[in-house]
Structure formats: C-alpha cells, structure tokens
Enzyme design. Structure first.
Site, PDB file in Angstrom:
ATOM      1  N   HIS A   1      51.894  30.935  35.957  1.00  0.00           N
ATOM      2  CA  HIS A   1      50.468  31.262  36.029  1.00  0.00           C
ATOM      3  C   HIS A   1      50.160  31.680  37.465  1.00  0.00           C
ATOM      4  O   HIS A   1      50.551  30.980  38.401  1.00  0.00           O
ATOM      5  CB  HIS A   1      49.601  30.047  35.697  1.00  0.00           C
ATOM      6  CG  HIS A   1      49.938  29.346  34.410  1.00  0.00           C
ATOM      7  ND1 HIS A   1      49.042  29.226  33.371  1.00  0.00           N
ATOM      8  CD2 HIS A   1      51.068  28.709  34.000  1.00  0.00           C
ATOM      9  CE1 HIS A   1      49.592  28.540  32.382  1.00  0.00           C
ATOM     10  NE2 HIS A   1      50.827  28.221  32.742  1.00  0.00           N
TER      11      HIS A   1
ATOM     12  N   LYS B   1      52.240  23.358  41.283  1.00  0.00           N
ATOM     13  CA  LYS B   1      51.679  24.633  41.725  1.00  0.00           C
ATOM     14  C   LYS B   1      51.712  24.766  43.242  1.00  0.00           C
ATOM     15  O   LYS B   1      51.750  23.775  43.978  1.00  0.00           O
ATOM     16  CB  LYS B   1      50.245  24.807  41.221  1.00  0.00           C
ATOM     17  CG  LYS B   1      49.243  23.798  41.758  1.00  0.00           C
ATOM     18  CD  LYS B   1      47.854  24.070  41.164  1.00  0.00           C
ATOM     19  CE  LYS B   1      46.854  22.994  41.588  1.00  0.00           C
ATOM     20  NZ  LYS B   1      45.514  23.227  41.037  1.00  0.00           N
TER      21      LYS B   1
ATOM     22  N   ASP C   1      43.549  37.150  36.710  1.00  0.00           N
ATOM     23  CA  ASP C   1      44.525  36.229  36.139  1.00  0.00           C
ATOM     24  C   ASP C   1      45.744  36.980  35.619  1.00  0.00           C
ATOM     25  O   ASP C   1      45.626  38.091  35.109  1.00  0.00           O
ATOM     26  CB  ASP C   1      43.851  35.476  34.975  1.00  0.00           C
ATOM     27  CG  ASP C   1      44.501  34.146  34.690  1.00  0.00           C
ATOM     28  OD1 ASP C   1      45.416  33.761  35.438  1.00  0.00           O
ATOM     29  OD2 ASP C   1      44.097  33.492  33.722  1.00  0.00           O
TER      30      ASP C   1
ATOM     31  N   GLN D   1      38.478  36.015  36.404  1.00  0.00           N
ATOM     32  CA  GLN D   1      39.637  35.766  37.261  1.00  0.00           C
ATOM     33  C   GLN D   1      40.565  36.981  37.277  1.00  0.00           C
ATOM     34  O   GLN D   1      40.698  37.679  36.260  1.00  0.00           O
ATOM     35  CB  GLN D   1      40.434  34.567  36.750  1.00  0.00           C
ATOM     36  CG  GLN D   1      39.733  33.231  36.905  1.00  0.00           C
ATOM     37  CD  GLN D   1      40.603  32.094  36.390  1.00  0.00           C
ATOM     38  OE1 GLN D   1      41.040  32.101  35.240  1.00  0.00           O
ATOM     39  NE2 GLN D   1      40.858  31.123  37.237  1.00  0.00           N
TER      40      GLN D   1
ATOM     41  N   HIS E   1      49.986  36.170  33.933  1.00  0.00           N
ATOM     42  CA  HIS E   1      51.050  35.231  33.570  1.00  0.00           C
ATOM     43  C   HIS E   1      52.360  35.992  33.474  1.00  0.00           C
ATOM     44  O   HIS E   1      52.411  37.094  32.921  1.00  0.00           O
ATOM     45  CB  HIS E   1      50.721  34.536  32.253  1.00  0.00           C
ATOM     46  CG  HIS E   1      49.501  33.675  32.342  1.00  0.00           C
ATOM     47  ND1 HIS E   1      48.236  34.162  32.061  1.00  0.00           N
ATOM     48  CD2 HIS E   1      49.348  32.391  32.742  1.00  0.00           C
ATOM     49  CE1 HIS E   1      47.351  33.200  32.269  1.00  0.00           C
ATOM     50  NE2 HIS E   1      47.995  32.122  32.682  1.00  0.00           N
TER      51      HIS E   1
ATOM     52  N   CYS F   1      45.234  31.433  29.747  1.00  0.00           N
ATOM     53  CA  CYS F   1      46.662  31.270  29.479  1.00  0.00           C
ATOM     54  C   CYS F   1      47.042  31.109  27.997  1.00  0.00           C
ATOM     55  O   CYS F   1      47.993  31.772  27.550  1.00  0.00           O
ATOM     56  CB  CYS F   1      47.250  30.149  30.335  1.00  0.00           C
ATOM     57  SG  CYS F   1      46.168  28.788  30.721  1.00  0.00           S
TER      58      CYS F   1
ATOM     59  N   ARG G   1      32.767  27.903  32.095  1.00  0.00           N
ATOM     60  CA  ARG G   1      32.989  26.460  32.250  1.00  0.00           C
ATOM     61  C   ARG G   1      31.649  25.772  32.462  1.00  0.00           C
ATOM     62  O   ARG G   1      30.828  26.236  33.264  1.00  0.00           O
ATOM     63  CB  ARG G   1      33.931  26.176  33.427  1.00  0.00           C
ATOM     64  CG  ARG G   1      35.342  26.676  33.177  1.00  0.00           C
ATOM     65  CD  ARG G   1      36.305  26.343  34.294  1.00  0.00           C
ATOM     66  NE  ARG G   1      37.587  27.005  34.083  1.00  0.00           N
ATOM     67  CZ  ARG G   1      38.584  27.020  34.958  1.00  0.00           C
ATOM     68  NH1 ARG G   1      38.445  26.400  36.118  1.00  0.00           N
ATOM     69  NH2 ARG G   1      39.710  27.660  34.691  1.00  0.00           N
TER      70      ARG G   1
END
Length: 641
Positions: A511, A465, A383, A381, A385, A334, A363
């Site tokens: 997100h 979320k 992912d 991911q 936005h 992000c 991670r």
C-alpha cells in the site's frame, strides 16, 4: 557504597543515599545546571531522590524532549497553584504536559476571561520567584481521597478512587499547594524559569464525556528558556500568517460551511491548484508504470467484514441501508483494488501490477477534530497498491522511495524524516507472518538507503509501514507519505496468481501514498509557501493591470497573448489607481503583474513586477512572455525542454 552505571558504559562508586543531582554534579557542573531529572533503571526520578542501591542512571537535560515534558508539567503545577491562590473556589482536575506546553482543566461557576489569564500568568512568575521546593510525598490512597474531599477537590478525589491497583499514591507539594502526581519534578519552582505563557481558553467535558460537567480548559506553552519561548511565539505568529484557512479566503481558493461539515467547496482557483497537483502525481504514476483505476463509493458491509476493516474502522464509516443491505461509503481503497486484481487469472509474469486511484473516501471524524483542509471527512488520496511476488519486495520498495523523495524535492520539501512502524497490539495475522513482513520491509528500506527511526506499535493492523514526514518552511512536521507491506489482505480476500511452478500463490500487497489526502496536502502546501506558490503551480500565474483606461485595449491584447502561450492569466482593468490594483493582486499572491499604460501600448512593452519585489522591469511583450513560459515549466518536465 553503591555503583552507578552510565549510558556510555562507564561506572562510578557513590555513597549510599546519593541524589541524582549529586551524581550529575560529579560528572560535570554544567551538566548539573542543565539537569531536570534522572532516569534510574528506566524510571524517571526527581533529582533530589536518594539512591540506595546499584543502578543504571542517565541525566535528563532541560532542553531534551523528556526534559521539556518535565518542565511543562511543572508549569502546569505552578499554574494550578496560581489558580488556587487567586480563585480558591476553583476545583482543579487534570493538567498534563502536551506538545509545546500544557493544559489544565478547571471547574468554576464563573467563566475565566483573557484578563484572568494575564493575572494568573503574573502570579505564576511570582511563584517561580519564590523558588518553592517541590516535595514528593507518599500517601495512603484512602487518606488521600479523604483529604481532597475535605478541601473540596471532588474531581481530584474521584481520580484517586479510580487509580488502578495500588494502596499508595504519590503527591507533590510546593508552597501551600499539593497535587496528585507521579512525577518527577524539578527541585523547586525557581528552576522552571520564566519561559512560559498562557495562550488560550477552551471548553472540555469531565473525562471527555459530554454527559459529564463542562470544565474550563486553560492552555499554556513552556520552554527551557525565555529565548526559546520568544522563538516559539514568533513561529506561532508566522504560522498564523500562513494559516491555509485565512489564505484560502484571501486567495479565493475554497471555503467550508456547516451544511457540509468536513467537506470542501473548491472555488475555480483552488480547483485549478488541485488539478495541477493531481495531474503532476498522475504523470509520476504513469512514469513509474502504474495503471489508473476507479472503484465504487458504496460497498457492501460484507466486503469490509471480510477484509477486517469493519471491525477496526466500523465506527468511522458512514453507512446507508438499501434493500435490506448495509452499504458503507469507502473509508479507504485497498479492498476494492483487490477485487480488480481478482478478475481474471494472473500469472507470475504479470507481476508486479501497480494499480493507482485518486480514490474518494469518507471517514466519520468527530466534528471537534476537524480543521480546515488538514482534517476533513471527505477526501481523495493519491492511493496505489502494488501486487508483487516476495522476491520483488525489495526492488519495489526502492523504486517507490526514490519516486517519493523526488516528488517531495520537486514540490519544495527538502527535509524528510522516515519512521519504521512495526506491529500494533491489535492486529491481524500470526506473529510468524509479521516477522516475515517486518524483515522484508526493513530490507527494502535499507536497500533504498533510508535512514529511519523506530516507531514502535504504530503499524497498520495488516502490516508494518514506513511513514514519511515532511518539514515545512517554518519547521513544522507533517506525516504525508506511507508505504505498507501486507501479507494479510491478499489472504483474507483470496487474491492469488499462478506461479512458475503452476500452483496458486498469494501476492504481496504494498500500500502506498505520496501526498496522502489531497486536501490535507494542499493545506500543508499552502502554508509551506504562505500562498506564494512556484509559478508552475500557481492558480493564476500572471495578471495584467492597467495604469489608465487609455491602455485597456493593449492590455486585452497582452492578456490574450499570455493565454495563447499557455499561461494562466487574468486582467485587472477596474477603474482604480494602479497602486490599489498592485496591493490587491499581491494580497491574492499573484506571482507576476504586467503593468501597462499608454507608454507601454505605444512601445509594445510591459512593466513586469514580481510578487514581493520592490521594483519593476520593462521588457518587450514577447520577452516577458518567454521569461514566464520558461519559469512556468513544471519541474518534472524541465528535462524535456
């Protein structure tokens, strides 16, 4: 007399000193049989405990979630009693209820064995048959510490010494066994029933600190009935058959090794599956108006500090030092997407801007928490936005939810659970900002027609979320998709657009992921289908197997025609019997086997055999190819055909 109020709004008078069990029995004999505890003014109480004043009361049934927690904690106490009877030199430490069961950490010089577990389980059944009453006792803390030290239970004494702020503690006694416990418990061990089983041994450090003594942890499972226990054990057996780590090896999809802990070595077939799912999601993103980007892996610490991730996730970041700077391998995408948004002037007319990335993240997960594909250190991911105006939140929420539900349905997941997670205790942003964010996300969820449950305190540190949980083929739940509303990061990272009024405004940042971690989702996907994938996403869709070497020339022709038709096919031409080849290809979960021999070569046919089928169908080669081509069309492209 006292008055007892019930959840349905009714109330009844009772004599002072009435027990919870007596109240339950007054409502219904069947309810009393199912009761394991009562909630009195929002506190769980034993059924035998006296009620001396006006209260609100709810009966807790044994098959409910709270009821099962109580049964499982009772099972832990019964287990500890069995340990002390059979192995009295053992010190008991802690034994909580956990999902599906319980565990108990024990200190003993000699190691427990699987045979010991069988012996302990037998003794547990004996204790249940004795029907020993559970008795609640209130002790002075100092007396309790002295007592446990006197009987050699030094770990238990240490726990009591460290309990916060009270001079009195509660203990529970059954038979000759006594243990520290807040309760509640069943009236007696007999009420537990025989729906339990000891399952495995493991190691654990005292209080989770590797500097402390190593303990032995015994796991067990416990259910409201023996029938439920057997059903659970059957699910475990089925889960073992579907274990993605085992299937990954059998199907030659991937492997993992110590030299790259928490990272995946994708084999050709596994990488084929990965790319099929990645491209499927990429097509969905394109269809929904996303632009795809790529951002750096190594990012200076300063950006993570500004975004707030360094403070929140710093201990889970892998860092590199170069030229007197500290760089971090990105744990999420992000902040980097905000940097792209900030390049050039944005107008309100440019919004919403939907920005997607198959972002590689790292991670530093503890090695003990890693588990095949479902918990890794290196992952990607799906992912994205969405940068939008406040008046666009509801519509963007609705669009995303519609797309997510469509994806899950096309991938074979029919049952979806949605949770609304609100502000956590540690968070960024003022309460007024959170009030606005939560209200906006709830409005969007309602507009999407979602039915959801509250998940208090589980929001991200920057915003509330929606969590999307899928149920797999054997009823297990996996949280995959998320949709988060964020007013905080655009402020922290100075993202802005020019509004219709000519002034600068902060965009809202949404997100979202659908699959989440690609690695984790593929692990779930493998287990959901047990490796028997729908034809469109099977790494190998068909295999050509020869009956005898006489048909090998024709078999090569069949294989080439399958490939020319766009099907992922391979040949199995080794000098083995056809039954052996079929078994081997079935173990690899190849959806279709095209068996060819001398007769098929002469007639231009194939014997088509479907995975799991007992029979085969003889078709012309062209008819077989057309059937496979039709079935292999991806679900999101079927309308085009």
């Amino acid at each position: 007399m006292i008055t007892v109020r019930f959840p349905d709004g009714t109330s009844k008078p009772f004599s002072k000193g009435v027990s919870g069990w007596e109240v339950a029995k007054s409502l219904s004999v069947s309810l009393a049989k199912e009761a394991v505890a009562v909630r009195v003014d929002n506190q769980l109480w034993d059924l035998t405990r006296s009620i001396d004043q006006d209260v609100s009361l709810e009966v807790i049934k044994r098959a409910s979630e709270e009821g099962l927690d109580i049964l499982r904690h009772d099972a832990a106490h019964v287990f500890a009693e069995a340990v002390k009877e059979l192995y009295p030199e053992t010190q008991i430490t802690i034994g909580p209820a956990i999902e599906n069961g319980f565990y108990y950490d024990l200190y003993r010089e000699e190691s427990f064995t699987p045979e010991d577990l069988l012996r302990l389980e037998t003794r547990m059944h004996d204790i249940v048959n004795r029907d020993e009453p559970f008795t609640r006792e209130v002790w002075d803390r100092k007396e309790a510490i002295a007592f446990f030290k006197s009987i050699g239970e030094f770990f238990k004494a240490e726990i009591i010494e460290d309990l916060p702020g009270t001079d009195e503690i509660t203990l529970y006694r059954q038979g000759n066994f006594i243990d520290l416990c807040r309760g509640p418990h069943l009236p007696s061990t007999g009420k537990l029933g025989h729906g339990f089983k000891l399952t495995k041994l493991a190691g654990a450090y005292w209080r989770g600190d590797q500097k402390n003594q190593m303990l032995q942890r015994v796991y067990g499972t416990a259910w409201s009935s023996e029938k439920d226990l057997q059903a659970y054990l059957a699910r475990l057996e089925e889960a073992e058959k579907r274990d993605h780590r085992r299937l990954g090896k059998e199907m030659d999809l991937f492997h993992m090794q110590e030299e790259a802990v928490g990272s995946v070595f994708w084999h050709p077939k596994g990488w084929t599956l990965y790319r099929i799912l990645e491209n499927y999601i990429r097509d969905k993103m394109t269809e929904d108006g996303y632009v795809e980007v790529r951002t750096p892996q190594l990012v200076d610490r300063s950006l993570w500090e500004t975004s707030g991730h360094w403070e929140k996730f710093g201990e889970h970041m892998f860092t590199v030092e170069a030229e007197n700077k500290i760089l971090a391998l990105k744990p999420m995408n992000c902040p980097c997407h905000v940097q792209i948004f900030r390049q050039g002037l944005k107008s309100y007319r440019d919004l919403p801007l939907r920005m997607g990335e198959f972002g590689s993240c790292m991670r530093n997960e503890p090695s003990g928490a890693l588990h095949g594909l479902t918990r890794v250190r290196s992952f990607v991911q799906d992912d994205a936005h969405i940068f939008c105006r406040e008046d666009q939140i509801e519509e963007e929420t609705r669009k995303f939810c519609r797309s997510l539900l469509n994806v899950y349905q096309e991938l074979g997941f029919e049952e979806i659970i949605v949770k609304f997670s609100d502000r956590p205790s540690t968070r960024a942003g003022e309460d007024a900002v959170w009030d606005k964010a939560e209200a906006a996300l709830e409005a969007g969820a309602r507009a999407s027609g979602l039915s959801y449950t509250l998940n208090p305190g589980e929001g991200a540190f920057y915003g509330p979320k929606l969590e999307f949980v899928i149920k797999d083929a054997i009823g297990r739940e996996w949280q995959c998709g998320t949709f988060q509303l964020d007013f905080v990061l655009p402020e922290r990272l100075d993202a802005s657009y020019i509004g219709e009024d000519g002034k600068k405004h902060r965009p809202v940042m949404l997100h979202r992921v659908i699959l989440g971690s690609m690695e984790r989702f593929i692990g779930v996907f493998i287990e959901h289908y047990g490796g028997k994938f729908p034809l469109w996403c099977a790494p190998v869709q068909a295999a050509v197997a020869t009956v005898t070497q006489e048909g090998e020339g024709y078999a090569h022709t069949v294989l080439e025609k399958l490939k020319a038709a766009g099907l992922r096919a391979e040949g199995c031409f080794k000098n083995e019997k056809i039954n052996y080849k079929v078994r081997e290809l079935s173990l690899q979960k190849v959806p279709y086997i095209l068996v060819v021999g001398k007769k098929e070569a002469e007639e231009g046919t194939v014997a088509l055999r479907k995975l799991g089928g007992e029979t085969q169908e003889v078709l012309t080669l062209d008819a077989a190819i057309e059937r496979l081509r039709e079935e292999a069309i991806a679900p999101h492209k079927r309308n085009d055909h």
